[in-house]
Design a protein around this motif. Structure first.
Motif, mmCIF file in Angstrom:
data_model
loop_
_atom_site.group_PDB
_atom_site.id
_atom_site.type_symbol
_atom_site.label_atom_id
_atom_site.label_comp_id
_atom_site.label_asym_id
_atom_site.label_seq_id
_atom_site.Cartn_x
_atom_site.Cartn_y
_atom_site.Cartn_z
ATOM 1 N N ILE A 123 0.886 -1.207 -0.179
ATOM 2 C CA ILE A 123 -0.043 0.099 -0.030
ATOM 3 C C ILE A 123 0.821 1.214 0.081
ATOM 4 O O ILE A 123 1.784 1.344 0.789
ATOM 5 N N VAL A 124 0.710 2.184 -0.990
ATOM 6 C CA VAL A 124 1.352 3.290 -0.974
ATOM 7 C C VAL A 124 0.531 4.319 -0.778
ATOM 8 O O VAL A 124 -0.460 4.659 -1.212
ATOM 9 N N LEU A 125 0.851 5.322 0.183
ATOM 10 C CA LEU A 125 0.240 6.595 0.921
ATOM 11 C C LEU A 125 0.877 7.811 0.220
ATOM 12 O O LEU A 125 1.802 8.174 0.628
ATOM 13 N N GLY A 126 0.150 8.073 -0.895
ATOM 14 C CA GLY A 126 0.593 9.531 -1.642
ATOM 15 C C GLY A 126 2.023 9.517 -1.983
ATOM 16 O O GLY A 126 2.535 8.295 -2.581
ATOM 17 N N VAL A 137 6.120 -2.662 -9.523
ATOM 18 C CA VAL A 137 6.120 -3.269 -8.389
ATOM 19 C C VAL A 137 4.597 -4.069 -8.587
ATOM 20 O O VAL A 137 4.226 -5.175 -8.174
ATOM 21 N N ALA A 138 3.761 -3.484 -9.117
ATOM 22 C CA ALA A 138 2.243 -3.984 -9.480
ATOM 23 C C ALA A 138 2.135 -5.056 -10.280
ATOM 24 O O ALA A 138 1.228 -5.657 -10.406
ATOM 25 N N SER A 139 3.147 -5.069 -11.287
ATOM 26 C CA SER A 139 3.236 -6.200 -12.155
ATOM 27 C C SER A 139 3.395 -7.519 -11.488
ATOM 28 O O SER A 139 3.204 -8.476 -12.296
ATOM 29 N N TYR A 140 4.215 -7.675 -10.151
ATOM 30 C CA TYR A 140 4.317 -8.958 -9.611
ATOM 31 C C TYR A 140 3.871 -8.994 -8.270
ATOM 32 O O TYR A 140 3.761 -9.939 -7.545
ATOM 33 N N MET A 141 3.073 -7.916 -7.677
ATOM 34 C CA MET A 141 2.353 -8.143 -6.523
ATOM 35 C C MET A 141 1.291 -7.278 -6.474
ATOM 36 O O MET A 141 1.335 -6.141 -6.987
ATOM 37 N N PRO A 142 0.136 -7.555 -5.450
ATOM 38 C CA PRO A 142 -0.882 -6.629 -5.519
ATOM 39 C C PRO A 142 -0.515 -5.154 -4.964
ATOM 40 O O PRO A 142 0.247 -5.348 -3.871
ATOM 41 N N LEU A 143 -1.166 -4.154 -5.643
ATOM 42 C CA LEU A 143 -0.570 -2.649 -4.952
ATOM 43 C C LEU A 143 -1.816 -1.904 -4.977
ATOM 44 O O LEU A 143 -2.641 -1.826 -5.908
ATOM 45 N N GLN A 155 -7.990 1.314 -11.206
ATOM 46 C CA GLN A 155 -8.716 0.343 -10.228
ATOM 47 C C GLN A 155 -8.193 0.198 -8.930
ATOM 48 O O GLN A 155 -8.673 -0.419 -8.017
ATOM 49 N N GLN A 156 -6.733 0.532 -8.755
ATOM 50 C CA GLN A 156 -6.027 0.243 -7.753
ATOM 51 C C GLN A 156 -5.824 1.592 -6.810
ATOM 52 O O GLN A 156 -4.853 1.440 -6.043
ATOM 53 N N CYS A 157 -6.424 2.536 -7.509
ATOM 54 C CA CYS A 157 -5.907 3.947 -6.911
ATOM 55 C C CYS A 157 -7.218 4.655 -6.127
ATOM 56 O O CYS A 157 -8.269 4.491 -6.739
ATOM 57 N N ARG A 307 -8.572 -8.960 -0.996
ATOM 58 C CA ARG A 307 -9.295 -9.214 -2.314
ATOM 59 C C ARG A 307 -8.487 -9.740 -3.403
ATOM 60 O O ARG A 307 -8.332 -10.822 -3.905
ATOM 61 N N MET A 308 -7.294 -9.129 -3.744
ATOM 62 C CA MET A 308 -6.551 -9.244 -4.744
ATOM 63 C C MET A 308 -5.577 -10.429 -4.535
ATOM 64 O O MET A 308 -5.120 -11.251 -5.404
#
Length: 334
Positions: A123-126, A137-143, A155-157, A307-308
């Protein structure tokens, strides 16, 4: 030092095989209720603690969620982190938190650190880390990213409409009859600050009020900068009856500066801010502010990641700004 209880010791004490104990721990064993009860009773009696490292090596999961925040001491990010913790409760996953302090290189290194620790999701906060790094990073783990939009990851922001929030805050003062409204903004490089300033200007333009750049002062979202900006504003001798401050923390500092100069809130100056931190209900007077649902945003981020991790599609609920009117604003006199 107490010796570590092994799985084999549990198996001997319960009168079953080590593989049966292992399957019961993993939830895959098909055994009788009596045998399961005997194993669970033995686990409790011996205070068996599973080897987390060994289990992570076997499963390929560390059961950890990396969280990149900006300032762990900030009440804003603290409330988001509380939401994340609540969302992960009883999931088996635990957050690993690291700060980036709004410095691109520091954020890049922080993300690399989390990746090196084999977190299962992030999870990235700002922040100001390059979009390209988050995409990678999102290409190999949920982000999931909060407070920013990353191309290709919409859809992930989850990003609040800061323009609308700035407009709401300023329009509230205009509706109360204020015509000279100052603004204490955040850093000009910060997207949230830019959007809130734009919302302020849009509300002025809609009301056909002249934008005066001398009524806009820059802060850094911390209390001291709000105090210094408000002090400079008062010392400038510019007339104003209302102030929109870009976040609650700076508003706390601005409120103190007004008090030190003998200006009453709201009798002399109406004050409105942005965030609705928990402490804003207890300021003197209670602060009118645009609510940013920080706890709910953290909760939504954690729920989306879970969920992811289960292989389901990402989904984040829409969240909009809401004006919370308290006693720091009033109708302009005269």
């Amino acid at each position: 030092m107490e010796s570590t209880v092994t799985l084999a010791q549990v198996a001997r004490a319960a009168g079953v095989s080590a593989s049966t104990v292992s399957r019961i721990l993993n939830g895959t064993a098909k055994v009788s209720a009596e045998k399961r009860e005997a194993v669970e009773r033995t686990l409790a009696q011996l205070n068996y603690q599973p080897n987390v490292l060994a289990r992570s090596l076997a499963s390929g999961k560390t059961m950890s969620i990396g969280v990149l925040t900006q300032d762990i001491s900030s009440p804003f990010y603290g409330d988001v982190l509380r939401g994340i913790e609540r969302g992960l409760t009883n999931s088996g996953y635990h957050p690993v938190v690291i700060s980036g302090h709004w410095r691109a290189q520091e954020e890049v290194e922080a993300i690399d650190f989390l990746v090196s620790r084999k977190v299962d999701a992030m999870i990235v906060l700002g922040g100001v880390a390059p979009d390209e790094q988050l995409q990678q990073v999102a290409s190999y783990m949920p982000l999931v990213a909060l407070g920013r939009s990353v191309p290709g990851l919409t859809q992930q922001c989850l990003r609040l409409d800061n323009f609308a929030g700035g407009y709401l805050a300023t329009k509230h003062l205009i509706d109360l009859g204020h015509r000279t409204i100052a603004h204490i903004a955040g850093m000009p490089t910060h997207r949230d600050a830019q959007d809130r300033l734009a919302g302020y200007r849009a509300a002025l333009e809609e009301a056909r009020l002249t934008f005066d750049p001398e009524l806009v002062l820059e802060g850094d979202f911390l209390e001291q900068s709000g105090f210094l900006a408000a002090t400079r504003l008062i010392d400038s001798r510019k007339m104003f009856t209302g102030v929109f401050v870009a976040n609650d923390q700076m508003a706390y500092g601005a409120r103190l500066a007004l008090y030190r100069r003998g200006l009453r809130v709201p009798e002399d100056i109406s004050l409105v801010a942005f965030d609705d931190l928990p402490s804003s209900t207890f300021t003197t007077p209670p602060l009118t502010t645009v609510r940013q649902p920080t706890f709910d945003m953290g909760l939504a981020a954690a729920t989306c990641l879970l969920r992811m991790l289960r292989g389901a599609p990402s989904w984040l609920p829409p969240m909009g700004p809401e004006l919370v009117v308290r006693e720091s604003t009033t109708r302009r006199r005269g």
